[in-house]
Design a protein around this motif. Structure first.
Motif, PDB file in Angstrom:
ATOM      1  N   PHE A 129      94.056  14.698  97.763  1.00  0.00           N
ATOM      2  CA  PHE A 129      93.855  13.513  96.886  1.00  0.00           C
ATOM      3  C   PHE A 129      94.734  13.404  96.404  1.00  0.00           C
ATOM      4  O   PHE A 129      94.938  14.430  96.105  1.00  0.00           O
ATOM      5  N   ASP A 130      96.089  12.279  96.801  1.00  0.00           N
ATOM      6  CA  ASP A 130      97.141  11.951  96.235  1.00  0.00           C
ATOM      7  C   ASP A 130      97.052  10.334  95.842  1.00  0.00           C
ATOM      8  O   ASP A 130      96.914   9.578  96.574  1.00  0.00           O
ATOM      9  N   SER A 131      97.655  10.614  93.939  1.00  0.00           N
ATOM     10  CA  SER A 131      97.728   9.001  93.455  1.00  0.00           C
ATOM     11  C   SER A 131      98.747   7.940  94.001  1.00  0.00           C
ATOM     12  O   SER A 131      98.432   6.595  94.060  1.00  0.00           O
ATOM     13  N   LYS A 132     100.011   8.688  95.013  1.00  0.00           N
ATOM     14  CA  LYS A 132     100.591   8.028  95.691  1.00  0.00           C
ATOM     15  C   LYS A 132     101.139   7.352  96.679  1.00  0.00           C
ATOM     16  O   LYS A 132     101.715   7.243  96.565  1.00  0.00           O
ATOM     17  N   LYS A 133      99.456   7.862  97.217  1.00  0.00           N
ATOM     18  CA  LYS A 133      99.509   7.221  98.486  1.00  0.00           C
ATOM     19  C   LYS A 133      98.114   6.825  98.559  1.00  0.00           C
ATOM     20  O   LYS A 133      97.440   6.807  98.170  1.00  0.00           O
ATOM     21  N   ASN A 134      97.883   5.354  99.706  1.00  0.00           N
ATOM     22  CA  ASN A 134      97.080   4.943 100.129  1.00  0.00           C
ATOM     23  C   ASN A 134      96.268   5.081 101.167  1.00  0.00           C
ATOM     24  O   ASN A 134      96.442   4.738 102.495  1.00  0.00           O
ATOM     25  N   GLU A 135      95.766   5.945 100.869  1.00  0.00           N
ATOM     26  CA  GLU A 135      95.603   6.598 102.220  1.00  0.00           C
ATOM     27  C   GLU A 135      93.875   6.210 102.371  1.00  0.00           C
ATOM     28  O   GLU A 135      93.190   6.627 100.892  1.00  0.00           O
ATOM     29  N   VAL A 136      92.748   6.296 103.306  1.00  0.00           N
ATOM     30  CA  VAL A 136      91.573   6.641 103.816  1.00  0.00           C
ATOM     31  C   VAL A 136      91.255   8.405 103.571  1.00  0.00           C
ATOM     32  O   VAL A 136      92.447   9.441 104.299  1.00  0.00           O
ATOM     33  N   ALA A 137      90.057   8.944 103.156  1.00  0.00           N
ATOM     34  CA  ALA A 137      89.735  10.253 102.862  1.00  0.00           C
ATOM     35  C   ALA A 137      89.532  10.804 103.911  1.00  0.00           C
ATOM     36  O   ALA A 137      88.323   9.661 104.006  1.00  0.00           O
ATOM     37  N   LEU A 138      89.964  11.501 104.689  1.00  0.00           N
ATOM     38  CA  LEU A 138      89.821  12.204 105.373  1.00  0.00           C
ATOM     39  C   LEU A 138      88.307  13.497 105.382  1.00  0.00           C
ATOM     40  O   LEU A 138      89.172  14.279 104.731  1.00  0.00           O
ATOM     41  N   GLU A 139      87.566  13.733 106.114  1.00  0.00           N
ATOM     42  CA  GLU A 139      86.822  14.938 106.080  1.00  0.00           C
ATOM     43  C   GLU A 139      86.825  15.293 107.340  1.00  0.00           C
ATOM     44  O   GLU A 139      86.939  14.665 108.062  1.00  0.00           O
ATOM     45  N   THR A 140      87.166  16.847 108.034  1.00  0.00           N
ATOM     46  CA  THR A 140      87.193  17.462 109.123  1.00  0.00           C
ATOM     47  C   THR A 140      86.095  18.151 109.235  1.00  0.00           C
ATOM     48  O   THR A 140      85.514  19.488 108.232  1.00  0.00           O
ATOM     49  N   ILE A 141      85.577  18.542 110.347  1.00  0.00           N
ATOM     50  CA  ILE A 141      84.884  19.484 110.551  1.00  0.00           C
ATOM     51  C   ILE A 141      84.888  20.240 111.870  1.00  0.00           C
ATOM     52  O   ILE A 141      85.260  19.301 112.645  1.00  0.00           O
ATOM     53  N   GLU A 142      84.883  20.910 111.525  1.00  0.00           N
ATOM     54  CA  GLU A 142      84.651  22.320 112.392  1.00  0.00           C
ATOM     55  C   GLU A 142      83.664  22.448 113.210  1.00  0.00           C
ATOM     56  O   GLU A 142      82.949  24.061 112.086  1.00  0.00           O
ATOM     57  N   PHE A 143      83.362  23.117 114.532  1.00  0.00           N
ATOM     58  CA  PHE A 143      82.322  23.568 115.025  1.00  0.00           C
ATOM     59  C   PHE A 143      83.129  24.242 115.551  1.00  0.00           C
ATOM     60  O   PHE A 143      83.571  24.736 117.216  1.00  0.00           O
ATOM     61  N   ALA A 144      81.638  25.901 115.889  1.00  0.00           N
ATOM     62  CA  ALA A 144      81.785  27.062 117.157  1.00  0.00           C
ATOM     63  C   ALA A 144      80.705  26.503 117.808  1.00  0.00           C
ATOM     64  O   ALA A 144      79.757  26.186 117.784  1.00  0.00           O
ATOM     65  N   TYR A 145      80.931  26.724 119.323  1.00  0.00           N
ATOM     66  CA  TYR A 145      79.995  26.890 120.045  1.00  0.00           C
ATOM     67  C   TYR A 145      80.154  27.955 121.563  1.00  0.00           C
ATOM     68  O   TYR A 145      81.497  28.375 120.821  1.00  0.00           O
ATOM     69  N   ASP A 146      79.305  27.942 122.083  1.00  0.00           N
ATOM     70  CA  ASP A 146      79.844  28.732 123.278  1.00  0.00           C
ATOM     71  C   ASP A 146      80.359  28.464 124.608  1.00  0.00           C
ATOM     72  O   ASP A 146      80.934  29.517 124.929  1.00  0.00           O
ATOM     73  N   THR A 147      80.457  27.627 124.779  1.00  0.00           N
ATOM     74  CA  THR A 147      81.158  27.050 126.340  1.00  0.00           C
ATOM     75  C   THR A 147      81.213  25.618 125.942  1.00  0.00           C
ATOM     76  O   THR A 147      80.586  24.495 125.339  1.00  0.00           O
ATOM     77  N   ASN A 148      82.265  24.908 127.020  1.00  0.00           N
ATOM     78  CA  ASN A 148      83.241  23.461 127.206  1.00  0.00           C
ATOM     79  C   ASN A 148      83.078  23.342 128.696  1.00  0.00           C
ATOM     80  O   ASN A 148      84.073  24.738 129.303  1.00  0.00           O
ATOM     81  N   ARG A 149      82.498  22.393 129.484  1.00  0.00           N
ATOM     82  CA  ARG A 149      83.251  22.198 130.668  1.00  0.00           C
ATOM     83  C   ARG A 149      82.769  20.756 131.275  1.00  0.00           C
ATOM     84  O   ARG A 149      82.300  19.980 130.259  1.00  0.00           O
ATOM     85  N   ARG A 150      83.918  20.360 131.743  1.00  0.00           N
ATOM     86  CA  ARG A 150      84.407  18.930 132.572  1.00  0.00           C
ATOM     87  C   ARG A 150      82.694  18.552 133.389  1.00  0.00           C
ATOM     88  O   ARG A 150      82.920  19.417 134.549  1.00  0.00           O
ATOM     89  N   ILE A 151      82.129  17.691 133.071  1.00  0.00           N
ATOM     90  CA  ILE A 151      81.374  17.537 133.438  1.00  0.00           C
ATOM     91  C   ILE A 151      81.622  16.061 134.733  1.00  0.00           C
ATOM     92  O   ILE A 151      80.433  15.650 135.769  1.00  0.00           O
ATOM     93  N   MET A 152      82.495  15.321 134.524  1.00  0.00           N
ATOM     94  CA  MET A 152      83.097  13.749 134.711  1.00  0.00           C
ATOM     95  C   MET A 152      84.865  13.825 135.091  1.00  0.00           C
ATOM     96  O   MET A 152      85.434  14.306 134.543  1.00  0.00           O
TER      97      MET A 152
END
Length: 152
Positions: A129-152
């Protein structure tokens, strides 16, 4: 070459993330996603006589990272799941979900898609948070996972 048949490459700003799995999570609107990576680890084997060979050992990938504006006062389904996993930690079995990430064209049709199997939250962060900036408060969620694959 006929120019009227050239299809422009997809743009990266129009995408969709969906949950597929045991949890009914509908609030998957994100400003940014990253971490769709795959890497093949290799090992160098000495074949003798100064000859070396590089062979594949295993596949690895990073975490899937999602950023979005901080949700309103009442926690969303996703926020509740993340909070539950973070507070229960290793003492309780984590219920993973699968994700589908779609890159869309201007009409909302999928151009590419990736299937992320067995995702669960491992990190939650809120931007400073920064009172000198006019920005949207953002949250970051990080996920661990087993695998990823392109399906199309």
């Amino acid at each position: 070459m006929e120019l009227d048949h050239i299809i422009p490459p997809p743009v990266s700003f129009y995408f969709q993330v969906e949950f597929v799995g045991p949890l009914d999570i509908k609030d998957m609107a994100f400003m940014e996603v990253s971490g769709l990576t795959m890497e093949l680890e290799t090992q160098e084997i000495d074949m003798g006589g100064g000859h070396k060979r590089v062979v594949p050992v295993r596949q690895k990938h990073g975490n899937f990272i999602c950023k979005r504006p901080l949700h309103e006062v009442f926690m969303s389904d996703l926020s509740s799941w993340v909070d539950s996993v973070m507070h229960q930690g290793v003492n309780t079995a984590i219920v993973p979900c699968d994700l589908i990430v779609k890159l869309l064209d201007a009409a909302g049709n999928p151009q590419c898609a990736w299937y992320i199997k067995g995702a669960y939250p491992v990190k939650w962060d809120i931007a400073g948070f920064d009172s000198k900036k006019n920005e949207v408060a953002l949250e970051t969620i990080e996920f661990a996972y087993d695998t990823n694959r392109r399906i199309m």
